[in-house]
Design a protein around this motif. Structure first.
Motif, PDB file in Angstrom:
ATOM      1  N   ARG A 156       0.759  -1.144  -0.286  1.00  0.00           N
ATOM      2  CA  ARG A 156      -0.074  -0.050  -0.025  1.00  0.00           C
ATOM      3  C   ARG A 156       0.931   1.098  -0.118  1.00  0.00           C
ATOM      4  NH1 ARG A 156      -2.854  -0.001   5.741  1.00  0.00           N
ATOM      5  NH2 ARG A 156      -0.972  -0.908   6.109  1.00  0.00           N
ATOM      6  N   ASP A 207       5.784   1.945  10.729  1.00  0.00           N
ATOM      7  CA  ASP A 207       5.062   1.413   9.591  1.00  0.00           C
ATOM      8  C   ASP A 207       4.522   2.357   8.691  1.00  0.00           C
ATOM      9  OD1 ASP A 207       3.825  -1.663   8.985  1.00  0.00           O
ATOM     10  OD2 ASP A 207       2.898   0.169   7.896  1.00  0.00           O
ATOM     11  N   GLY A 234       2.714   2.292   5.946  1.00  0.00           N
ATOM     12  CA  GLY A 234       1.379   2.109   5.503  1.00  0.00           C
ATOM     13  C   GLY A 234       0.379   2.420   6.582  1.00  0.00           C
ATOM     14  N   ASP A 235       0.699   2.117   7.777  1.00  0.00           N
ATOM     15  CA  ASP A 235      -0.169   2.077   8.803  1.00  0.00           C
ATOM     16  C   ASP A 235      -0.246   3.694   9.084  1.00  0.00           C
ATOM     17  OD1 ASP A 235      -0.900  -0.234   9.083  1.00  0.00           O
ATOM     18  OD2 ASP A 235       0.856  -0.623  10.826  1.00  0.00           O
TER      19      ASP A 235
HETATM   20 MG   LIG Z   1       3.117  -1.759   6.319  1.00  0.00          MG
END
Ligand SMILES: [Mg+2]
Ligand SMILES: O=P(O)(O)OC[C@H]1O[C@H](OP(=O)(O)OP(=O)(O)O)[C@H](O)[C@@H]1O
Ligand SMILES: O=c1cc[nH]c(=O)[nH]1
Length: 209
Positions: free
Chosen positions: A79, A200, A202-203
């Motif tokens: 992502r 992270d 994406g998070d």
């Molecule tokens: Mg991630």
């Protein structure tokens, strides 16, 4: 690390520091990722081909230069790479966009592919592979292998933060791939996260944790 290019312009260092801060929220994080990608892309596109064109200014004919961006392909690794696409497309508006969906298995750290949709790469001149984080390098190597199998010629990997482990993994497997990054960080922790890193990506982009 002969294929590693660290773009440590003051603007990039300043913006990346805000992104690293755990108190920076998703809106600002997304905006900064777009802004840094734009600045990174300026350097990462430095060697793309130009063709000579003839134009007329209001005064006379002259020679100019054009980029055939229809022959350029941009591929985010989902992502987190999605957060970089719009920015590079501002510079290369006619580039084709492919998508490769990969997540890391949290235990083995091996890449798991769940999506792949690519344009025709056989006629492309250069493919920019986008992912903010280059950690173990396993996701990048997996994606590069797919691109090469589909006929990509020159591949340039654009990331925000790279770990030495990831750079070496890409170089070992694909010595012809150039890596542009805003920062070469210190190392990975026991869970494969980059230190100091930014967590992270994406998070933080999509507020999933
Ligand atoms: Mg991630
Ligand atoms: O170099 P590696 O060790 O392979 O790690 C890097 C990968 O990990 C992250 O993705 P993640 O697995 O968190 O998926 P996401 O983008 O969906 O969050 C990141 O965006 C890279 O794709
Ligand atoms: O530090 C890391 C490592 C992998 N993926 C991320 O998003 N961050």
């Amino acid at each position: 690390m002969k294929n590693l290019f660290i773009v440590d312009h003051p603007l990039i260092k300043h913006k990346l520091t805000i992104m690293r801060n755990k108190n920076t929220g998703p809106k600002e994080f997304r905006e900064l990722l777009r802004e840094i990608t734009f600045l990174l892309a300026y350097e990462a596109t430095r060697n793309i081909e130009t063709i000579e064109v003839e134009i007329e200014t209001p005064l006379e004919k002259t020679k100019g230069y054009a980029i055939e961006d229809k022959k350029i392909v941009v591929v985010p690794i989902l992502r987190a790479g999605l957060g970089m696409v719009d920015s590079i497309l501002e510079l290369l508006p006619n580039a084709s966009v492919g998508h490769i969906g990969i997540y890391r298995d949290p235990l083995t750290l091996k890449p798991v592919q769940y999506y792949c949709k690519l344009p025709d790469l056989s006629n492309s001149t250069v493919t920019f592979l986008l992912d903010p984080m280059l950690a173990t390098g396993f996701s990048a190597v997996h994606a590069i292998r797919i691109l090469k199998e589909k006929g990509a010629k020159q591949i340039v990997f654009v990331s925000l933060i790279a770990a030495p482990e990831g750079v070496l993994e890409v170089e070992k497997n694909f010595p012809d791939v150039k890596i542009y990054t805003a920062s070469l960080d210190r190392q990975l922790n026991d869970h494969g996260y980059i230190l100091p890193g930014l967590g992270d990506a994406g998070d933080r982009l999509y507020r999933t944790k």
